[in-house]
Design an enzyme around this catalytic site. Structure first.
Site, PDB file in Angstrom:
ATOM      1  N   HIS A  72       0.833  -1.207   0.000  1.00 15.54           N
ATOM      2  CA  HIS A  72       0.000   0.000   0.000  1.00 15.54           C
ATOM      3  C   HIS A  72       0.863   1.251   0.000  1.00 15.54           C
ATOM      4  O   HIS A  72       1.920   1.283   0.623  1.00 15.54           O
ATOM      5  CB  HIS A  72      -0.919   0.013   1.227  1.00 15.54           C
ATOM      6  CG  HIS A  72      -2.133  -0.841   1.041  1.00 15.54           C
ATOM      7  ND1 HIS A  72      -3.235  -0.767   1.852  1.00 15.54           N
ATOM      8  CD2 HIS A  72      -2.412  -1.782   0.117  1.00 15.54           C
ATOM      9  CE1 HIS A  72      -4.146  -1.634   1.432  1.00 15.54           C
ATOM     10  NE2 HIS A  72      -3.670  -2.257   0.388  1.00 15.54           N
ATOM     11  N   TYR A 201      -9.858   5.341   7.127  1.00 15.45           N
ATOM     12  CA  TYR A 201     -10.129   5.657   8.534  1.00 15.45           C
ATOM     13  C   TYR A 201     -11.189   6.750   8.526  1.00 15.45           C
ATOM     14  O   TYR A 201     -10.984   7.786   7.885  1.00 15.45           O
ATOM     15  CB  TYR A 201      -8.880   6.194   9.237  1.00 15.45           C
ATOM     16  CG  TYR A 201      -7.752   5.187   9.409  1.00 15.45           C
ATOM     17  CD1 TYR A 201      -6.885   4.877   8.367  1.00 15.45           C
ATOM     18  CD2 TYR A 201      -7.544   4.569  10.644  1.00 15.45           C
ATOM     19  CE1 TYR A 201      -5.843   3.970   8.542  1.00 15.45           C
ATOM     20  CE2 TYR A 201      -6.503   3.665  10.832  1.00 15.45           C
ATOM     21  CZ  TYR A 201      -5.663   3.371   9.763  1.00 15.45           C
ATOM     22  OH  TYR A 201      -4.635   2.474   9.950  1.00 15.45           O
ATOM     23  N   PRO A 292      -4.949   0.385  18.446  1.00 12.91           N
ATOM     24  CA  PRO A 292      -4.638  -0.067  17.090  1.00 12.91           C
ATOM     25  C   PRO A 292      -4.819   0.966  15.980  1.00 12.91           C
ATOM     26  O   PRO A 292      -4.514   0.684  14.821  1.00 12.91           O
ATOM     27  CB  PRO A 292      -5.586  -1.252  16.879  1.00 12.91           C
ATOM     28  CG  PRO A 292      -6.668  -1.069  17.870  1.00 12.91           C
ATOM     29  CD  PRO A 292      -6.097  -0.320  19.022  1.00 12.91           C
ATOM     30  N   LYS A 296       0.359  -0.159  14.970  1.00 16.05           N
ATOM     31  CA  LYS A 296       1.769  -0.189  15.365  1.00 16.05           C
ATOM     32  C   LYS A 296       2.203  -1.355  16.251  1.00 16.05           C
ATOM     33  O   LYS A 296       3.409  -1.598  16.394  1.00 16.05           O
ATOM     34  CB  LYS A 296       2.114   1.109  16.122  1.00 16.05           C
ATOM     35  CG  LYS A 296       2.103   2.335  15.270  1.00 16.05           C
ATOM     36  CD  LYS A 296       3.349   2.406  14.416  1.00 16.05           C
ATOM     37  CE  LYS A 296       3.335   3.555  13.462  1.00 16.05           C
ATOM     38  NZ  LYS A 296       3.640   3.182  12.101  1.00 16.05           N
ATOM     39  N   TYR A 384       3.241   6.974  10.130  1.00 11.13           N
ATOM     40  CA  TYR A 384       2.425   5.811   9.765  1.00 11.13           C
ATOM     41  C   TYR A 384       3.265   4.719   9.096  1.00 11.13           C
ATOM     42  O   TYR A 384       3.121   3.535   9.423  1.00 11.13           O
ATOM     43  CB  TYR A 384       1.292   6.268   8.831  1.00 11.13           C
ATOM     44  CG  TYR A 384       0.221   5.224   8.617  1.00 11.13           C
ATOM     45  CD1 TYR A 384      -0.753   4.983   9.586  1.00 11.13           C
ATOM     46  CD2 TYR A 384       0.179   4.475   7.447  1.00 11.13           C
ATOM     47  CE1 TYR A 384      -1.741   4.022   9.400  1.00 11.13           C
ATOM     48  CE2 TYR A 384      -0.805   3.511   7.244  1.00 11.13           C
ATOM     49  CZ  TYR A 384      -1.765   3.301   8.226  1.00 11.13           C
ATOM     50  OH  TYR A 384      -2.730   2.350   8.036  1.00 11.13           O
TER      51      TYR A 384
HETATM   52  P1  RFL Z   1       1.605 -11.662  21.484  1.00  8.34           P
HETATM   53  O1  RFL Z   1       1.266 -11.762  20.054  1.00  8.34           O
HETATM   54  O2  RFL Z   1       0.511 -11.415  22.458  1.00  8.34           O
HETATM   55  O3  RFL Z   1       2.366 -13.005  21.873  1.00  8.34           O
HETATM   56  C1  RFL Z   1       2.629 -13.376  23.210  1.00  8.34           C
HETATM   57  C2  RFL Z   1       2.645 -14.884  23.291  1.00  8.34           C
HETATM   58  O4  RFL Z   1       3.018 -15.275  24.610  1.00  8.34           O
HETATM   59  C3  RFL Z   1       2.233 -16.391  25.000  1.00  8.34           C
HETATM   60  N1  RFL Z   1       2.242 -16.459  26.481  1.00  8.34           N
HETATM   61  C4  RFL Z   1       2.900 -17.407  27.180  1.00  8.34           C
HETATM   62  N2  RFL Z   1       3.633 -18.461  26.800  1.00  8.34           N
HETATM   63  C5  RFL Z   1       4.155 -19.277  27.760  1.00  8.34           C
HETATM   64  N3  RFL Z   1       3.945 -19.045  29.100  1.00  8.34           N
HETATM   65  C6  RFL Z   1       3.210 -18.001  29.525  1.00  8.34           C
HETATM   66  N4  RFL Z   1       3.030 -17.781  30.831  1.00  8.34           N
HETATM   67  C7  RFL Z   1       2.655 -17.113  28.549  1.00  8.34           C
HETATM   68  N5  RFL Z   1       1.877 -16.004  28.627  1.00  8.34           N
HETATM   69  C8  RFL Z   1       1.636 -15.621  27.357  1.00  8.34           C
HETATM   70  C9  RFL Z   1       0.865 -16.083  24.382  1.00  8.34           C
HETATM   71  O5  RFL Z   1       0.074 -17.249  24.233  1.00  8.34           O
HETATM   72  C10 RFL Z   1       1.281 -15.483  23.045  1.00  8.34           C
HETATM   73  O6  RFL Z   1       1.370 -16.470  22.023  1.00  8.34           O
HETATM   74  O7  RFL Z   1       2.705 -10.511  21.762  1.00  8.34           O
HETATM   75  P2  RFL Z   1       3.889  -9.940  20.829  1.00  8.34           P
HETATM   76  O8  RFL Z   1       4.721 -11.058  20.258  1.00  8.34           O
HETATM   77  O9  RFL Z   1       4.518  -8.888  21.643  1.00  8.34           O
HETATM   78  O10 RFL Z   1       3.155  -9.285  19.567  1.00  8.34           O
HETATM   79  C11 RFL Z   1       2.361  -8.138  19.704  1.00  8.34           C
HETATM   80  C12 RFL Z   1       1.215  -8.117  18.672  1.00  8.34           C
HETATM   81  O11 RFL Z   1       0.532  -9.360  18.730  1.00  8.34           O
HETATM   82  C13 RFL Z   1       0.239  -6.966  18.888  1.00  8.34           C
HETATM   83  O12 RFL Z   1       0.940  -5.799  19.276  1.00  8.34           O
HETATM   84  C14 RFL Z   1      -0.586  -6.633  17.631  1.00  8.34           C
HETATM   85  O13 RFL Z   1      -1.489  -7.666  17.323  1.00  8.34           O
HETATM   86  C15 RFL Z   1      -1.371  -5.318  17.798  1.00  8.34           C
HETATM   87  N6  RFL Z   1      -2.228  -4.972  16.644  1.00  8.34           N
HETATM   88  C16 RFL Z   1      -1.696  -4.410  15.492  1.00  8.34           C
HETATM   89  N7  RFL Z   1      -0.361  -4.252  15.368  1.00  8.34           N
HETATM   90  C17 RFL Z   1       0.188  -3.778  14.192  1.00  8.34           C
HETATM   91  O14 RFL Z   1       1.417  -3.624  14.120  1.00  8.34           O
HETATM   92  N8  RFL Z   1      -0.586  -3.483  13.083  1.00  8.34           N
HETATM   93  C18 RFL Z   1      -1.952  -3.625  13.129  1.00  8.34           C
HETATM   94  O15 RFL Z   1      -2.601  -3.422  12.104  1.00  8.34           O
HETATM   95  C19 RFL Z   1      -2.556  -4.066  14.368  1.00  8.34           C
HETATM   96  N9  RFL Z   1      -3.880  -4.239  14.454  1.00  8.34           N
HETATM   97  C20 RFL Z   1      -3.610  -5.196  16.698  1.00  8.34           C
HETATM   98  C21 RFL Z   1      -4.421  -4.803  15.585  1.00  8.34           C
HETATM   99  C22 RFL Z   1      -4.206  -5.810  17.807  1.00  8.34           C
HETATM  100  C23 RFL Z   1      -5.561  -6.019  17.825  1.00  8.34           C
HETATM  101  N10 RFL Z   1      -6.084  -6.697  18.963  1.00  8.34           N
HETATM  102  C24 RFL Z   1      -6.920  -7.810  18.885  1.00  8.34           C
HETATM  103  C25 RFL Z   1      -5.484  -6.440  20.278  1.00  8.34           C
HETATM  104  C26 RFL Z   1      -5.797  -4.985  15.609  1.00  8.34           C
HETATM  105  C27 RFL Z   1      -6.380  -5.567  16.734  1.00  8.34           C
HETATM  106  C28 RFL Z   1      -7.871  -5.700  16.739  1.00  8.34           C
HETATM  107  C1  PHB Z   2      -6.028  -4.370  10.154  1.00  3.84           C
HETATM  108  O1  PHB Z   2      -5.992  -4.573   8.924  1.00  3.84           O
HETATM  109  O2  PHB Z   2      -6.362  -5.259  10.959  1.00  3.84           O
HETATM  110  C2  PHB Z   2      -5.709  -3.021  10.683  1.00  3.84           C
HETATM  111  C3  PHB Z   2      -5.246  -2.046   9.814  1.00  3.84           C
HETATM  112  C4  PHB Z   2      -4.958  -0.785  10.300  1.00  3.84           C
HETATM  113  C5  PHB Z   2      -5.137  -0.508  11.647  1.00  3.84           C
HETATM  114  C6  PHB Z   2      -5.578  -1.477  12.519  1.00  3.84           C
HETATM  115  C7  PHB Z   2      -5.877  -2.751  12.033  1.00  3.84           C
HETATM  116  O3  PHB Z   2      -4.875   0.748  12.110  1.00  3.84           O
END
Ligand code: RFL
Ligand code: PHB
Length: 390
Positions: A72, A201, A292, A296, A384
């Site tokens: 993108h 957005y 989100p 980031k 961004y």
């Molecule tokens: P994770 O992915 O939560 O992984 C942590 C892992 O640790 C395990 N764990 C354990 N394992 C063993 N023993 C224990 N005691 C443990 N406790 C926990 C868990 O099972 C898990 O597998 O953390 P990590 O690696 O720091 O990664 C972070 C990302 O997952 C998170 O920041 C993103 O998903 C946030 N996020 C977005 N980030 C972006 O960069 N771009 C996006 O577009 C974006 N969109 C989003 C998002 C997060 C969202 N939600 C659901 C919170 C959109 C949404 C809706």
């Molecule tokens: C996504 O595609 O899940 C997404 C994209 C942009 C955002 C958050 C989530 O700011």
């Protein structure tokens, strides 16, 4: 069990760290609470910064990402039905983002770890970390109902917001910062061709909406909802009707389709200002959460482990502890920048004050400014796509 780096968590942070270490000839073992199937199916982020893609290229784990991911070069910001395009690649001299689901990233990273001989123990729960102030800390864990331990040179807690790593930092060794926003995101995945080839957005008097995508046949969309709202309160038709209203602009139509995944996520900003203690290091969501709206979280998690892996390599290869000592300080520069940008985007695009109020007008003035000022558009663009320098 023994290893050099004991990693808790097989999310993007833990898996990327293990691969970076392996490239430097440093051994790691990953302990993951959940099953492989569970972590490979967990729907979350979708947008990768240029820095993240560059790192996956260096690690040689991006073949499928380049085949299936969607590059993108701009995004739409919309306010009260007025849509404005921010051509971020043009504004940042060529930097792009890639749409590629987090679960696909996790699948690719797990596959690479296994192929490269990095042990990942799934369904294994870390329960305690001992001896952080000694040169051989130990992770206590349970596997198949049995208590075991992993002795390491260092522990990397990449165990997310609810993990145990942060709980092992001495209480008085850090400050904690937190904002709980008064709204949540209802997110859906649907078999519907994207109604726009780039993200939208949108601020609307009913609340925020975001149109994103995963592929030419799957759309990802979000709606701002009140905290405490339940997914059962939203029929599929009600979700589509509301998305249509909030994303509306003259001469544009929203494509509907079968919703195959939906859920509600609270929005918070959270961080601690010390990401290490003795031989324990925290990375990713374990140390910070961003709302989100700036896309980031995953990118920040990957940025942390890049710095951490450099620190471990310098320690093992040159017996130099300096980079590890400076780990928190180095990470916090980026974390604070990203906290600010994510908070800015959240306040810019969500409804948080009555429509037409003073606060609403300030918000609209900020949006209008993006249209009039290349400097403001550039500020948004460079944040961004992800700042290269910090
Ligand atoms: P994770 O992915 O939560 O992984 C942590 C892992 O640790 C395990 N764990 C354990 N394992 C063993 N023993 C224990 N005691 C443990 N406790 C926990 C868990 O099972 C898990 O597998 O953390 P990590 O690696 O720091 O990664 C972070 C990302 O997952 C998170 O920041 C993103 O998903 C946030 N996020 C977005 N980030 C972006 O960069 N771009 C996006 O577009 C974006 N969109 C989003 C998002 C997060 C969202 N939600 C659901 C919170 C959109 C949404 C809706
Ligand atoms: C996504 O595609 O899940 C997404 C994209 C942009 C955002 C958050 C989530 O700011």
């Amino acid at each position: 069990m023994k290893t050099q780096i004991g990693i808790i968590g097989a999310g993007p942070a833990g898996l990327t760290l293990a691969l970076l270490l392996q490239k430097q000839g440093i051994n790691a073992v990953i302990l993951e609470n959940r099953s492989r199937e569970y972590v490979e199916a967990r729907v979350r982020a979708g947008l990768l910064e240029q820095n993240t893609v560059d790192l996956f290229d260096e690690l040689n784990v991006s073949e499928r990402l380049h085949k299936e991911g969607l590059a993108h070069h701009g995004m739409y910001l919309s306010f009260d039905g007025v849509r404005h395009y921010v051509p971020y690649t043009k504004l940042t001299k060529g930097r792009a983002t890639t749409i590629y689901g987090q679960q696909e990233v996790v699948k690719d990273l797990i596959k690479a770890c296994i192929e490269r001989g990095i042990p990942i123990h799934f369904e294994t729960t870390a329960t305690a970390i001992d001896g952080m102030e000694t040169s051989s800390p130990t992770i206590q864990f349970t596997q198949n109902g049995e208590n075991q331990s992993l002795t390491c040179d260092f522990v990397a807690a990449c165990d997310g917001y609810h993990g145990i790593g942060r709980k092992h930092l001495p209480k008085d060794s850090y400050n904690e910062y937190r904002i709980e926003y008064p709204f949540s995101w209802l997110g859906i995945l649907a078999y519907a061709p994207p109604s726009c080839d780039e993200l939208i957005y949108s601020y609307h008097e009913n609340g925020f909406a975001l149109l994103s995508l995963r592929s030419p046949t799957v759309s990802r969309l979000y709606l701002q909802v009140d905290n405490g709202d339940k997914i059962e309160n939203w029929s599929d038709t009600a979700i589509w009707d509301e998305l249509e209203k909030r994303l509306h602009t003259e001469g544009w139509n929203l494509q509907r389709g079968e919703i195959f995944e939906k859920g509600i996520t609270p929005m918070r900003s959270f961080m601690i200002d010390k990401m290490q203690h003795g031989r324990l290091f925290l990375a990713g969501d374990a140390a910070h959460i961003v709302p989100p709206t700036g896309a980031k979280g995953l990118n920040l998690a990957v940025a942390d482990v890049k710095i951490l892996a450099k620190g471990f390599a310098s320690y093992f290869k040159k017996k130099n502890i300096q980079l590890l000592d400076n780990y928190t300080k180095t990470c916090l520069k980026r974390v604070w920048r990203v906290q600010d940008f994510s908070n800015f985007m959240t306040y810019l695009m969500h409804k948080q004050a009555p429509h037409g109020s003073f606060e609403y007008h300030l918000q609209k003035a900020k949006f209008d400014y993006i249209q009039y000022s290349k400097a403001q558009a550039m500020t948004i663009a460079e944040n961004y796509v992800g700042l290269k320098a910090i």
